[in-house]
Design a protein around this motif. Structure first.
Motif, PDB file in Angstrom:
ATOM      1  N   THR A  69      47.764  -3.254 -48.445  1.00  0.00           N
ATOM      2  CA  THR A  69      49.129  -3.321 -47.927  1.00  0.00           C
ATOM      3  C   THR A  69      50.059  -3.592 -49.110  1.00  0.00           C
ATOM      4  N   GLN A  70      51.357  -3.464 -48.879  1.00  0.00           N
ATOM      5  CA  GLN A  70      52.296  -3.785 -49.947  1.00  0.00           C
ATOM      6  C   GLN A  70      52.180  -5.260 -50.336  1.00  0.00           C
ATOM      7  N   GLY A  71      52.005  -6.121 -49.331  1.00  0.00           N
ATOM      8  CA  GLY A  71      51.885  -7.540 -49.617  1.00  0.00           C
ATOM      9  C   GLY A  71      50.632  -7.873 -50.404  1.00  0.00           C
ATOM     10  N   ASN A  72      49.488  -7.334 -49.967  1.00  0.00           N
ATOM     11  CA  ASN A  72      48.246  -7.584 -50.692  1.00  0.00           C
ATOM     12  C   ASN A  72      48.284  -6.980 -52.091  1.00  0.00           C
ATOM     13  N   ASN A  76      47.861  -9.012 -55.745  1.00  0.00           N
ATOM     14  CA  ASN A  76      46.838  -8.656 -56.726  1.00  0.00           C
ATOM     15  C   ASN A  76      47.425  -8.131 -58.027  1.00  0.00           C
ATOM     16  N   PHE A  77      48.591  -7.504 -57.944  1.00  0.00           N
ATOM     17  CA  PHE A  77      49.211  -6.903 -59.122  1.00  0.00           C
ATOM     18  C   PHE A  77      50.691  -7.286 -59.186  1.00  0.00           C
ATOM     19  N   ALA A 135      50.762   3.496 -55.786  1.00  0.00           N
ATOM     20  CA  ALA A 135      50.809   2.813 -57.080  1.00  0.00           C
ATOM     21  C   ALA A 135      49.761   1.704 -57.161  1.00  0.00           C
ATOM     22  N   TYR A 136      49.622   0.942 -56.086  1.00  0.00           N
ATOM     23  CA  TYR A 136      48.626  -0.130 -56.084  1.00  0.00           C
ATOM     24  C   TYR A 136      47.207   0.443 -56.123  1.00  0.00           C
ATOM     25  N   ALA A 137      46.993   1.562 -55.432  1.00  0.00           N
ATOM     26  CA  ALA A 137      45.671   2.188 -55.451  1.00  0.00           C
ATOM     27  C   ALA A 137      45.327   2.661 -56.864  1.00  0.00           C
ATOM     28  N   LEU A 138      46.281   3.268 -57.539  1.00  0.00           N
ATOM     29  CA  LEU A 138      46.051   3.740 -58.902  1.00  0.00           C
ATOM     30  C   LEU A 138      45.820   2.577 -59.857  1.00  0.00           C
ATOM     31  N   GLU A 139      46.548   1.489 -59.644  1.00  0.00           N
ATOM     32  CA  GLU A 139      46.372   0.313 -60.489  1.00  0.00           C
ATOM     33  C   GLU A 139      44.984  -0.301 -60.273  1.00  0.00           C
ATOM     34  N   ALA A 140      44.528  -0.295 -59.033  1.00  0.00           N
ATOM     35  CA  ALA A 140      43.193  -0.821 -58.736  1.00  0.00           C
ATOM     36  C   ALA A 140      42.122  -0.009 -59.458  1.00  0.00           C
TER      37      ALA A 140
END
Length: 369
Positions: A69-72, A76-77, A135-140
């Protein structure tokens, strides 16, 4: 014999084994189901019951922290979250283009839906969930975050994803027409033709319009986020096709839930436990052992129960799932999976706590996730 085949598939497919090992590590429990790569799935890979299940029985439990999620993502990042907030603020004034695309689609459908009217009334920050979850998926993936094992398994195979993966469309020719100067939009033409073959009852011009709008979404994403954060057109379409709406302000991609295939004859539903913040996949009817689990991504019927070719167009463009008048209402439409296609599931209304249903997809609808 069937049990032996399923067990063999489970043990010998390293991707399935890796995914279940990951589930255990992040606290996902699935005593009644397992992801299997097998020809017995409608899409080659799906979630199957591992025992006889009764209506109301919990099959899978997913802790909230495991969901993207955006919050999670921000937790994490945090540095990336600050960059995304800055981009969101600068892009807020550019929402008029999205409103234009929605009006275009409404003209193509020749009528305006209630949801579309609400969408045209205004957009808020939650609209950026598509770009930010990507963006968060790519960062992960870049940081080898625990989410990476799961995200690496996102996949789909349909004309829309193929078109995006090829990256051969152009900004000046996104809306489908019969004219392709210098062959620039040949790949778009091919995608529309392939979709038409899958769903011959849907008018070609509507498929073309849906493809054009989807590509415009991708193009806007790349133009607004490239050179600012990591971007990927392919990951963008994969991410949004796996998303589900939770509330008006929260959109999530939920592991295990995103592996469940589509059918009008669904046999499971998702609920939310307010006590511990976990998600549960519950049997909505009795399910025999080694049966594939299904949810319905969206209803393609109108208020009278008749097949709606406008809704059917988005089911096709969004997830690569064909339907027809014979597949509407009480009849079963064609089935597909989030593995073959998966972006932006929507529900007819924002779910109440404990009632998390899939959201009916409408292009550029303010997120009700």
């Amino acid at each position: 014999m069937k049990a032996a085949l399923l067990l063999f598939a489970s043990i010998n497919d390293p991707k399935d084994a890796a995914f279940h090992d990951w589930c255990t590590k992040v606290g996902i429990t699935c005593p009644g189901a397992r992801v299997l790569t097998t020809t017995q799935s409608v899409a080659g890979r799906g979630v199957f019951s591992t025992k006889d299940l009764v209506a109301g029985e919990q099959i899978i439990s997913i802790p909230y922290h495991a969901a993207l999620t955006q919050g999670n993502g921000a937790l994490n990042f945090p540095n990336l979250a600050k960059e995304l907030l800055d981009i969101r603020t600068k892009n807020t004034q550019k929402q008029s283009d999205s409103h234009y695309l929605m009006r275009l689609w409404n003209r193509i459908r020749r009528r305006q839906s209630t949801v579309a009217k609400e969408t045209n009334a205004g957009m808020n920050a939650e609209e950026y969930w598509k770009e930010e979850l990507t963006a968060y998926a790519l960062e992960a993936l870049e940081q080898d975050h625990p989410w990476a094992t799961w995200i690496e398994q996102w996949q789909r195979s349909d004309p829309m994803q193929t078109l995006v993966d090829q990256g051969t469309w152009t900004h000046d020719n996104l809306v489908y027409t019969d004219i392709y100067p210098n062959g620039i939009a040949k790949s778009i033409h091919t995608a529309v033709n392939d979709f038409q073959k899958m769903a011959p009852d849907i008018p070609e011009y509507k498929i073309g319009a849906a493809v054009g709008i989807r590509l415009e979404m991708v193009d806007d994403y790349l133009s607004q986020y490239s050179n600012k954060v990591r971007t990927s057109a392919s990951r963008y379409t994969l991410a949004i096709s796996r998303a589900v709406g939770l509330t008006k302000h929260v959109t999530a991609i939920i592991p295990m839930h995103d592996m469940i295939n589509h059918s009008t004859q669904s046999n499971v539903e998702m609920t939310y436990n307010e006590d511990d913040g976990s998600f549960s996949i519950i049997a909505s009817k009795d399910i025999p052992k080694e049966t594939e689990l299904f949810i319905r991504y969206m209803d393609v019927s109108d208020e009278e129960g008749n097949w709606d070719d406008g809704k059917a167009t988005w089911l096709l463009a969004q997830w690569g799932i064909p339907s027809s008048p014979m597949g509407s209402s009480a009849n079963v439409d064609a089935t597909s999976s989030r593995e073959k296609s998966l972006v932006d599931a929507r529900s007819k209304m924002a779910p109440q706590p404990g009632d998390f249903s899939l959201h009916e997809f409408v292009p550029y609808q303010t997120s009700s996730h």
